[in-house]
Write a protein that holds these residues in place. Structure first.
Motif, PDB file in Angstrom:
ATOM      1  N   ASN A  92      25.826 -25.439 -46.413  1.00 37.17           N
ATOM      2  CA  ASN A  92      26.693 -24.435 -45.789  1.00 37.17           C
ATOM      3  C   ASN A  92      27.243 -23.426 -46.783  1.00 37.17           C
ATOM      4  O   ASN A  92      28.180 -22.698 -46.489  1.00 37.17           O
ATOM      5  N   VAL A  93      26.627 -23.351 -47.963  1.00 30.88           N
ATOM      6  CA  VAL A  93      27.037 -22.383 -48.986  1.00 30.88           C
ATOM      7  C   VAL A  93      25.926 -21.351 -49.204  1.00 30.88           C
ATOM      8  O   VAL A  93      24.775 -21.714 -49.449  1.00 30.88           O
ATOM      9  N   LEU A  94      26.292 -20.086 -49.093  1.00 28.00           N
ATOM     10  CA  LEU A  94      25.336 -18.994 -49.302  1.00 28.00           C
ATOM     11  C   LEU A  94      25.342 -18.518 -50.747  1.00 28.00           C
ATOM     12  O   LEU A  94      24.304 -18.144 -51.300  1.00 28.00           O
ATOM     13  N   CYS A  95      26.521 -18.475 -51.351  1.00 30.36           N
ATOM     14  CA  CYS A  95      26.688 -18.060 -52.734  1.00 30.36           C
ATOM     15  C   CYS A  95      28.078 -18.501 -53.149  1.00 30.36           C
ATOM     16  O   CYS A  95      28.795 -19.123 -52.356  1.00 30.36           O
ATOM     17  N   ALA A  96      28.470 -18.199 -54.368  1.00 25.96           N
ATOM     18  CA  ALA A  96      29.809 -18.549 -54.830  1.00 25.96           C
ATOM     19  C   ALA A  96      30.391 -17.375 -55.595  1.00 25.96           C
ATOM     20  O   ALA A  96      29.654 -16.546 -56.136  1.00 25.96           O
ATOM     21  N   ASN A 110      26.805 -25.474 -59.393  1.00 29.19           N
ATOM     22  CA  ASN A 110      25.691 -26.128 -58.700  1.00 29.19           C
ATOM     23  C   ASN A 110      26.165 -27.122 -57.648  1.00 29.19           C
ATOM     24  O   ASN A 110      25.473 -27.366 -56.660  1.00 29.19           O
ATOM     25  N   ASP A 111      27.367 -27.688 -57.850  1.00 30.19           N
ATOM     26  CA  ASP A 111      27.910 -28.614 -56.851  1.00 30.19           C
ATOM     27  C   ASP A 111      28.098 -27.900 -55.511  1.00 30.19           C
ATOM     28  O   ASP A 111      27.890 -28.488 -54.444  1.00 30.19           O
ATOM     29  N   TYR A 112      28.518 -26.645 -55.593  1.00 29.34           N
ATOM     30  CA  TYR A 112      28.714 -25.843 -54.385  1.00 29.34           C
ATOM     31  C   TYR A 112      27.390 -25.290 -53.856  1.00 29.34           C
ATOM     32  O   TYR A 112      27.097 -25.369 -52.655  1.00 29.34           O
ATOM     33  N   LEU A 113      26.600 -24.719 -54.759  1.00 31.18           N
ATOM     34  CA  LEU A 113      25.375 -24.040 -54.336  1.00 31.18           C
ATOM     35  C   LEU A 113      24.349 -24.985 -53.722  1.00 31.18           C
ATOM     36  O   LEU A 113      23.464 -24.554 -52.983  1.00 31.18           O
ATOM     37  N   GLY A 137      40.023 -29.040 -52.585  1.00 34.50           N
ATOM     38  CA  GLY A 137      39.193 -30.242 -52.519  1.00 34.50           C
ATOM     39  C   GLY A 137      37.796 -30.075 -53.062  1.00 34.50           C
ATOM     40  O   GLY A 137      37.015 -31.024 -53.086  1.00 34.50           O
ATOM     41  N   GLY A 138      37.450 -28.842 -53.461  1.00 33.63           N
ATOM     42  CA  GLY A 138      36.160 -28.614 -54.089  1.00 33.63           C
ATOM     43  C   GLY A 138      34.963 -28.808 -53.184  1.00 33.63           C
ATOM     44  O   GLY A 138      35.059 -28.764 -51.949  1.00 33.63           O
ATOM     45  N   ALA A 139      33.826 -29.058 -53.816  1.00 37.11           N
ATOM     46  CA  ALA A 139      32.579 -29.218 -53.069  1.00 37.11           C
ATOM     47  C   ALA A 139      32.623 -30.363 -52.054  1.00 37.11           C
ATOM     48  O   ALA A 139      32.086 -30.218 -50.950  1.00 37.11           O
ATOM     49  N   PRO A 140      33.258 -31.504 -52.361  1.00 33.44           N
ATOM     50  CA  PRO A 140      33.327 -32.572 -51.364  1.00 33.44           C
ATOM     51  C   PRO A 140      34.038 -32.140 -50.082  1.00 33.44           C
ATOM     52  O   PRO A 140      33.626 -32.503 -48.977  1.00 33.44           O
TER      53      PRO A 140
END
Length: 214
Positions: free
Chosen positions: A179-183, A172-175, A143-146
């Motif tokens: 609740n995201v520290l890194c990818a 960048n959508d994740y970062l 489901g990705g970043a959403p």
């Protein structure tokens, strides 16, 4: 031995080293050290070598001696994988999911585990064990970043390293999520550049990835 709390603290430190952890599939151990040196020079010190090839453990051994690098073993599935990874010099472990046996093996071996979770239930099960830093995998297919943003609403105390389908285009959508520290991403070490020994180009890719905002 390592406790869940200690493992989570260590994982926060590792995830805090750079916005991207390179996910590496190494086919030739001879390329491991120059590959690690290029990535570290480009600003990506945390390196995940997946246990998907016969050369993986030798690659970890070679990378373990690279100054400034922190090498981990990915694709941990069994307790034997954990033993092999630690013996090779891995400083952290990454798994696609989590089982009681795998978690116990990592704790017994003193190896911080970044365990994979794709659902709220899986994340809550790890939180119940004391782990609040997890890998969101497979990120795009789940489901990705959403989807990760939605999980973060009721579970803000859990932080993630999304991996699986993450690229420069969507990183960048994740970062940008709280609740995201890194990818984790493999694009910083393309197979053709590794095969051809184009370390300068890999260093450039790493440097661009290291500048991503979070």
């Amino acid at each position: 031995m390592i406790t869940a709390k200690e493992a989570s603290l260590r994982n926060r430190e590792i995830c805090g080293l750079a916005p991207i952890i390179p996910v590496l599939v190494v086919d030739d151990a001879a390329s491991a050290r120059p590959l690690a040196e290029a990535l570290v020079a480009g600003g990506l010190p945390a390196l995940e070598v997946t246990l998907r090839t016969p050369a993986a453990l030798d690659a970890i051994r070679a990378m373990a001696d690279v100054p400034g690098g922190v090498v981990g073993a990915g694709t941990l599935v069994t307790p034997q994988d954990v033993k092999n990874a630690v013996a090779a010099g891995a400083k952290f472990g990454v798994s696609p999911g989590a089982t009681d046996a795998l978690v116990a093996a990592c704790e017994d071996a003193g190896l911080p585990l970044l365990a994979g979770a794709a659902t709220a239930t899986e994340a809550m099960a790890m939180l119940e064990k004391g782990y609040d830093v997890l890998k969101f995998f497979p990120a795009e297919a789940s489901g990705g970043a959403p989807a990760l943003k939605a999980i973060g609403a009721p579970l803000p105390q859990i932080h993630f390293c999304p991996t699986g389908g993450v690229s420069l285009k969507n990183a960048n959508d994740y970062l940008s999520l709280p609740n995201v520290l890194c990818a984790g991403g493999s694009w910083v070490a393309p197979a053709d550049l590794v095969r051809d020994g184009k370390w300068d180009e890999i260093e450039t890719l790493a440097r661009d990835a290291s500048k991503l905002e979070r």
